[in-house]
Design an enzyme around this catalytic site. Structure first.
Site, PDB file in Angstrom:
ATOM      1  N   ALA A 153     -11.866  65.949   9.289  1.00 14.62           N
ATOM      2  CA  ALA A 153     -13.234  66.024   8.757  1.00 14.62           C
ATOM      3  C   ALA A 153     -13.325  66.802   7.451  1.00 14.62           C
ATOM      4  O   ALA A 153     -12.642  67.808   7.248  1.00 14.62           O
ATOM      5  CB  ALA A 153     -14.204  66.623   9.759  1.00 14.62           C
ATOM      6  N   GLY A 154     -14.189  66.302   6.569  1.00 16.27           N
ATOM      7  CA  GLY A 154     -14.572  67.011   5.362  1.00 16.27           C
ATOM      8  C   GLY A 154     -13.771  66.704   4.115  1.00 16.27           C
ATOM      9  O   GLY A 154     -14.107  67.176   3.037  1.00 16.27           O
ATOM     10  N   ASN A 163     -12.457  59.436   7.704  1.00 12.09           N
ATOM     11  CA  ASN A 163     -13.333  58.291   7.899  1.00 12.09           C
ATOM     12  C   ASN A 163     -14.188  58.067   6.651  1.00 12.09           C
ATOM     13  O   ASN A 163     -13.973  57.131   5.884  1.00 12.09           O
ATOM     14  CB  ASN A 163     -14.208  58.456   9.127  1.00 12.09           C
ATOM     15  CG  ASN A 163     -14.928  57.182   9.548  1.00 12.09           C
ATOM     16  OD1 ASN A 163     -15.285  57.005  10.689  1.00 12.09           O
ATOM     17  ND2 ASN A 163     -15.147  56.250   8.634  1.00 12.09           N
ATOM     18  N   THR A 164     -15.154  58.954   6.419  1.00 11.13           N
ATOM     19  CA  THR A 164     -16.143  58.728   5.372  1.00 11.13           C
ATOM     20  C   THR A 164     -15.524  58.563   3.989  1.00 11.13           C
ATOM     21  O   THR A 164     -15.979  57.724   3.196  1.00 11.13           O
ATOM     22  CB  THR A 164     -17.155  59.887   5.348  1.00 11.13           C
ATOM     23  OG1 THR A 164     -17.661  60.089   6.667  1.00 11.13           O
ATOM     24  CG2 THR A 164     -18.309  59.584   4.414  1.00 11.13           C
ATOM     25  N   LYS A 222     -10.229  61.997  21.651  1.00 11.54           N
ATOM     26  CA  LYS A 222     -10.582  62.976  20.627  1.00 11.54           C
ATOM     27  C   LYS A 222     -11.869  63.630  21.103  1.00 11.54           C
ATOM     28  O   LYS A 222     -12.925  62.996  21.161  1.00 11.54           O
ATOM     29  CB  LYS A 222     -10.793  62.310  19.269  1.00 11.54           C
ATOM     30  CG  LYS A 222     -11.187  63.319  18.186  1.00 11.54           C
ATOM     31  CD  LYS A 222     -11.694  62.641  16.933  1.00 11.54           C
ATOM     32  CE  LYS A 222     -12.306  63.686  16.011  1.00 11.54           C
ATOM     33  NZ  LYS A 222     -13.002  63.086  14.862  1.00 11.54           N
ATOM     34  N   GLY A 257     -18.139  64.390   6.954  1.00 14.48           N
ATOM     35  CA  GLY A 257     -18.796  63.559   5.962  1.00 14.48           C
ATOM     36  C   GLY A 257     -19.163  64.261   4.671  1.00 14.48           C
ATOM     37  O   GLY A 257     -19.773  63.651   3.789  1.00 14.48           O
TER      38      GLY A 257
END
Length: 261
Positions: A188-189, A210-211, A100, A161
């Protein structure tokens, strides 16, 4: 569950949820979240694991026990050269040519440096890597990345995040429309399962998180919620939803009008 599979670089996957492995409260919580998500691909920070010594060995043992594909990332790299070096380190460390690719251009928003990203993607593709680039919804950059050898694109939904969801639905829809045959992964986001469902309803092929999971009060429960939302969004897309209208239309046709005596 939908029966269709996700194919990336010739490899089939039944899950359309990819999960990050950073910032979980404990290894046990990470393991529970991955299992609850059903994810078959997890991302790993090359720099963290290279510097982790015996802690890194324990982490790697945990990941092997989950039976998932490891997707190393070049998080924290700010130049093409730095990302290429990190990717080559990942190939030695994890025994995989999947990467990635991240080349960060702005420290506040963590927005990708699209110029450096294309440069690094070309070098790594020529070196035999299967590159999954973290990019924006920019159409020109997408075309350049494909020409550089990428077979998958990973546009952001919002800054890493942030949990803001899909900041530019128009741009993401345009990207999907311009490249109908290219696997597209929103990366992301995203902060809520509904954000993931919305991405899948646009026709995107997968989501990377992830977050939103690692920082939830119950990461395993949140991972399971995202998995269900992604499946619902994908199923809704395949069902060919109705087009929006600017006027009302009765769901029950009127066969006649009542007469008042």
């Amino acid at each position: 569950m939908t029966a269709d599979t996700l194919t990336l670089y010739g490899q089939p996957f039944t899950s359309r949820l990819m999960l990050g492995t950073a910032r979980y409260p404990s290894p046990a919580v990470l393991e529970a979240a991955v299992r609850a998500s059903g994810a078959e691909i997890v991302t790993v920070s090359v720099r963290r694991e290279a510097a982790g010594a015996r802690a890194g060995e324990g982490f790697w043992s945990l990941i092997r026990g989950l039976g998932v594909r490891v997707l190393p990332n070049t998080a924290g790299c700010h130049t093409a050269g730095e990302a290429v070096t990190t990717a080559r380190m990942a190939r030695e460390l994890f025994g995989t040519d999947w990467i990635k690719l991240e080349v960060i251009g702005d420290s506040d928003s963590l927005q990708p440096d699209l110029f450096g990203l294309v440069e690094a993607a070309r070098i790594l593709s020529d070196d035999g890597f299967k590159v999954l680039p973290y990019t924006t919804e920019d159409l020109v950059a997408a075309e350049r990345l494909l020409r550089a050898g990428c077979q998958v694109l990973m546009p952001w939904g919002a800054p890493i995040g942030s949990g803001l969801g899909l900041n530019n639905v128009f741009g993401l829809r345009a990207l999907r429309g311009h490249f109908p045959e290219v696997p597209l992964v929103v990366d992301a986001g995203l902060g809520l399962p509904s954000h993931a469902a919305a991405a899948m309803e646009l026709g995107y092929d997968a989501v990377l998180l992830n977050t939103a999971v690692s920082r939830a009060g119950d990461p395993a429960m949140m991972a399971a919620a995202f998995a269900r939302a992604i499946d619902a969004g994908r199923t809704g897309f395949l069902a060919e939803p109705m087009e929006p209208r600017n006027r009302a239309e009765p769901s029950t046709p009127l066969l006649g009008r009542p007469l008042l005596a």
